[in-house]
Each structure stands twice: as structure tokens, then as C-alpha cells.
Design a protein around this motif. Sequence first.
Motif, PDB file in Angstrom:
ATOM      1  N   ALA A   1      46.243  65.798  19.440  1.00 57.17           N
ATOM      2  CA  ALA A   1      44.807  65.592  19.620  1.00 57.17           C
ATOM      3  C   ALA A   1      44.200  66.669  20.523  1.00 57.17           C
ATOM      4  CB  ALA A   1      44.539  64.203  20.188  1.00 57.17           C
ATOM      5  N   ILE A   2      44.662  66.763  21.747  1.00 53.62           N
ATOM      6  CA  ILE A   2      44.042  67.686  22.702  1.00 53.62           C
ATOM      7  C   ILE A   2      44.155  69.131  22.217  1.00 53.62           C
ATOM      8  CG2 ILE A   2      44.170  68.600  25.053  1.00 53.62           C
ATOM      9  CD1 ILE A   2      45.132  65.793  25.929  1.00 53.62           C
ATOM     10  N   MET A   3      45.351  69.547  21.801  1.00 56.01           N
ATOM     11  CA  MET A   3      45.532  70.929  21.345  1.00 56.01           C
ATOM     12  C   MET A   3      44.683  71.225  20.101  1.00 56.01           C
ATOM     13  SD  MET A   3      47.442  72.205  23.601  1.00 56.01           S
ATOM     14  CE  MET A   3      47.949  73.750  22.923  1.00 56.01           C
ATOM     15  N   ARG A   4      44.584  70.268  19.195  1.00 60.37           N
ATOM     16  CA  ARG A   4      43.782  70.477  17.982  1.00 60.37           C
ATOM     17  C   ARG A   4      42.281  70.525  18.305  1.00 60.37           C
ATOM     18  NH1 ARG A   4      46.696  69.385  12.977  1.00 60.37           N
ATOM     19  NH2 ARG A   4      48.805  68.738  13.485  1.00 60.37           N
ATOM     20  N   ILE A   5      41.851  69.675  19.236  1.00 62.61           N
ATOM     21  CA  ILE A   5      40.434  69.686  19.639  1.00 62.61           C
ATOM     22  C   ILE A   5      40.097  71.009  20.315  1.00 62.61           C
ATOM     23  CG2 ILE A   5      38.743  68.633  21.201  1.00 62.61           C
ATOM     24  CD1 ILE A   5      40.143  65.929  20.627  1.00 62.61           C
TER      25      ILE A   5
ATOM     26  N   ARG B   1      37.547  76.439  20.199  1.00 62.59           N
ATOM     27  CA  ARG B   1      37.608  77.903  20.249  1.00 62.59           C
ATOM     28  C   ARG B   1      37.145  78.533  18.939  1.00 62.59           C
ATOM     29  NH1 ARG B   1      42.559  76.893  22.577  1.00 62.59           N
ATOM     30  NH2 ARG B   1      43.649  77.446  20.656  1.00 62.59           N
ATOM     31  N   GLU B   2      37.544  77.968  17.813  1.00 66.21           N
ATOM     32  CA  GLU B   2      37.207  78.550  16.515  1.00 66.21           C
ATOM     33  C   GLU B   2      35.763  78.319  16.097  1.00 66.21           C
ATOM     34  OE1 GLU B   2      40.053  76.857  13.846  1.00 66.21           O
ATOM     35  OE2 GLU B   2      41.715  78.046  14.630  1.00 66.21           O
ATOM     36  N   ASN B   3      35.192  77.168  16.459  1.00 66.42           N
ATOM     37  CA  ASN B   3      33.861  76.801  15.963  1.00 66.42           C
ATOM     38  C   ASN B   3      32.770  76.794  17.034  1.00 66.42           C
ATOM     39  OD1 ASN B   3      34.724  76.267  13.225  1.00 66.42           O
ATOM     40  ND2 ASN B   3      35.759  74.478  14.073  1.00 66.42           N
ATOM     41  N   GLY B   4      33.152  76.876  18.303  1.00 66.71           N
ATOM     42  CA  GLY B   4      32.166  76.898  19.370  1.00 66.71           C
ATOM     43  C   GLY B   4      31.541  75.546  19.668  1.00 66.71           C
ATOM     44  N   ARG B   5      32.118  74.497  19.160  1.00 71.14           N
ATOM     45  CA  ARG B   5      31.619  73.136  19.412  1.00 71.14           C
ATOM     46  C   ARG B   5      32.777  72.162  19.297  1.00 71.14           C
ATOM     47  NH1 ARG B   5      31.460  70.068  14.807  1.00 71.14           N
ATOM     48  NH2 ARG B   5      31.608  71.220  12.845  1.00 71.14           N
ATOM     49  N   LEU B   6      32.564  70.914  19.742  1.00 72.90           N
ATOM     50  CA  LEU B   6      33.587  69.881  19.608  1.00 72.90           C
ATOM     51  C   LEU B   6      33.508  69.256  18.220  1.00 72.90           C
ATOM     52  CD1 LEU B   6      33.311  68.092  23.070  1.00 72.90           C
ATOM     53  CD2 LEU B   6      35.167  69.529  22.265  1.00 72.90           C
ATOM     54  N   PRO B   7      34.629  68.801  17.692  1.00 69.29           N
ATOM     55  CA  PRO B   7      34.584  68.142  16.382  1.00 69.29           C
ATOM     56  C   PRO B   7      33.899  66.784  16.477  1.00 69.29           C
ATOM     57  CG  PRO B   7      36.790  68.005  17.294  1.00 69.29           C
ATOM     58  CD  PRO B   7      35.988  68.880  18.213  1.00 69.29           C
TER      59      PRO B   7
ATOM     60  N   ALA C   1      39.103  67.617  13.434  1.00 70.81           N
ATOM     61  CA  ALA C   1      39.959  68.529  14.196  1.00 70.81           C
ATOM     62  C   ALA C   1      41.343  68.662  13.559  1.00 70.81           C
ATOM     63  CB  ALA C   1      40.099  68.041  15.637  1.00 70.81           C
ATOM     64  N   GLY C   2      41.678  67.754  12.640  1.00 64.38           N
ATOM     65  CA  GLY C   2      42.973  67.819  11.976  1.00 64.38           C
ATOM     66  C   GLY C   2      43.998  66.854  12.535  1.00 64.38           C
TER      67      GLY C   2
ATOM     68  N   ARG D   1      41.024  56.466  20.418  1.00 64.38           N
ATOM     69  CA  ARG D   1      39.550  56.512  20.380  1.00 64.38           C
ATOM     70  C   ARG D   1      39.088  57.841  20.967  1.00 64.38           C
ATOM     71  NH1 ARG D   1      40.855  51.511  22.314  1.00 64.38           N
ATOM     72  NH2 ARG D   1      40.203  52.001  24.415  1.00 64.38           N
ATOM     73  N   TYR D   2      38.163  58.477  20.265  1.00 60.21           N
ATOM     74  CA  TYR D   2      37.652  59.791  20.655  1.00 60.21           C
ATOM     75  C   TYR D   2      36.145  59.694  20.788  1.00 60.21           C
ATOM     76  CZ  TYR D   2      36.018  64.602  19.816  1.00 60.21           C
ATOM     77  OH  TYR D   2      35.383  65.812  19.879  1.00 60.21           O
ATOM     78  N   THR D   3      35.642  60.075  21.961  1.00 57.33           N
ATOM     79  CA  THR D   3      34.191  60.166  22.165  1.00 57.33           C
ATOM     80  C   THR D   3      33.904  61.503  22.821  1.00 57.33           C
ATOM     81  OG1 THR D   3      34.382  59.029  24.300  1.00 57.33           O
ATOM     82  CG2 THR D   3      33.825  57.673  22.411  1.00 57.33           C
ATOM     83  N   PHE D   4      32.786  62.115  22.434  1.00 57.78           N
ATOM     84  CA  PHE D   4      32.416  63.388  23.046  1.00 57.78           C
ATOM     85  C   PHE D   4      30.989  63.268  23.564  1.00 57.78           C
ATOM     86  CE2 PHE D   4      31.214  63.705  18.656  1.00 57.78           C
ATOM     87  CZ  PHE D   4      30.011  64.385  18.657  1.00 57.78           C
TER      88      PHE D   4
END
Length: 171
Positions: A100-104, A109-115, A121-122, A131-134
Motif C-alpha cells: 500500500a504505502i510503496m504503491r501510493i 511520484r508518477e502522477n503528482g497526486r494521491l490516488p 494505486a495497484g 481503509r484508505y482516506t486522503f
Amino acid sequence: MSDQDQVRPYHARHAAPGQEAADVVAEVLKHAAEREKAANVKRAPKGPPRWIMPVTVNLGVLALYFLIASPDFLVVSPNVDARSVEEVSTQTRRGIYFDAIMRIERFRRENGRLPATLEEAGSGLGAQGLRYTFQGDSMYILVMSVGDDQIEFNSAVDNPAEWLGPLNLPG
């Protein structure tokens, strides 16, 4: 005409010419008519094969035995996790870190935003209860329950390497 001219071969019949071919054609037509008549006769439907009844009875008796006797080989024991709570917690932290953390972070880095989701994020941990919240473009929180405890990662406060702790790999 002499008597020699009147002599016919011994196998010749006393029939008109072409009569032999007509007899053969008649026999063929008669045989075809008999075959057609036999094909149109409706036969009674065949019953089940003779072996069906004994097999059915034996399977019924076997099912009744399993129902009444409940032999030990039919009883399924529940899955018991032999790992301690600390081991489960450590392995869950590793899973969250690597999946999770490494993929996020790579996605950021690749997209300039959080998924928007973990799936974007894959990561497949969302289906397993993570559970993921941003909040905003730079902060996210990951929370997962392990037994009665909760494992939480806050990207604004926690350093991923320190949060994971030492990698005590078996070996």
C-alpha cells in the motif's frame, strides 16, 4: 437351321431378354420398401440400464450412513492461526508497507497526486479490510484492524521506514 444352331448354353434360361435385369430391380425395390416400412415402426422407449438401480441404492445407503454416523473423516476442523498476535501485527505492517504505502508513494511520484482508491494505486489490500482516506494532495491515512488492535499509518506524522521497524526476515 441345323440342330447345332438351336443349341443354347447350359446356363441360359428360358426367359425373355432383359427379364433378368428387371427381376433384380424388382428385388431391390422390394427390399427398399421393407426397410422403409421397418424404419417407420415406432419402438417403445428404452428404459434405464440395468446397473442404475443397484448403484442408486448403494449411493443412497452411503449417504444415509454419512448422515447418521458422521464419521471423523467428514468433520472439517476450523482454521486456527498458530501465529501470535505480534507476528500477525508485524506481517500486516509489512504487507501494508510493501503493498500500500510503496504503491501510493510511487503513484504520487508518477502522477503528482494521491490516488483516489487503493485499487487505482495497484494495491489489493482494500478488499482485505485496509481503509484508505486522503486529505489534500499530500496527506493520507491507512487503517487496518488486526484482532482487537488497529494498525494506523498517517503520512503526515509517520515516516514509512520507522513505522515499519526493523525487517527481521526469517533466515
